[in-house]
Design an enzyme around this catalytic site. Sequence first.
Site: not given
Length: 306
Positions: A68-70, A134, A109, A10, A12
């Site tokens: 993560a699920y973003t 989220y 986040t 991803g 990052l």
Amino acid sequence: MNILVTGANGQLGNEMRIVASGSKDKYIFTDVVEVEGQETTILDITDLDAIRSIVKKQDVNIIVNCAAYTNVDAAEVNGILAEKLNAEAPKNLALAIKEVNGLLIHISTDYVFGGDPYNTPCKEDQKGTPTGVYGQTKLHGEQGIIGTNCNYVILRTAWLYSEFGKNFVKTMLNLTSSKPQLKVVFDQVGTPTYALDLAKAIQIVVEDYKKECLEYNHQWSQYTKNGIYHYSNEGVCSWFDFTKMIAEMSGNTSCDIQPCHSDEFPSPVKRPSFSVLDKTKIKQTFGISVPYWTESLKCCIKNLKK
């Protein structure tokens, strides 16, 4: 030290690959899918036994969780999956690293905030008031990690972008070069974060943890800097301001960019109207110098043009 990075393909995770290239530590980059040209170990972080197995096999000392699920909007209809990836999986990582007395560095986040009205930068001890699934699942992830009593550093960040994957900067570079006019919301305020800067901050935490390990010769049970920290670039802007700067730096000046209200773009979730993060704690604790957002954006656009 042996450092395991999840979500390595991803935004990052890819920046972590760059930062790690100059390190003497052993990095194990994991994800659920392989990408051509990237060395990736397949790991499902929803499987606690699989995590335990790789932690023991690779003698892992630190886990950096970039997975993560973003998808903020999609999380509203995929709550079970979001909870599994954003809450249950981080707890699994925490449980596995606790068993070897290592450290978990977890990325959270600004979306854990937003429900209460405020206009001053959010501090780490401010109550979480997420406005959507989220944010709720990410807050549950933080709570699950803390509940395991493992060694942890939770880094809340915001408005992440990079040269990799899909993100706001790359989208706006495309739109401002192809559209004669564009409307962008001006009533959501925060701070963009260049993922490479965040990766460098993570590396500083890693080095500090290594130093403490040497100092105590591993004969201690708790990292003295356990806690939640905030990291984004310095400064404040709206999405409109961000877009104007992207267009200016890239030379896409022919696009007429106009400010608009959030309600002109209906969304299944209410986004935080003010999510500026106070970074005093991380700067004082780790001696981190945080770049101003326009300087970091300039670096990213320059790299993208290469």
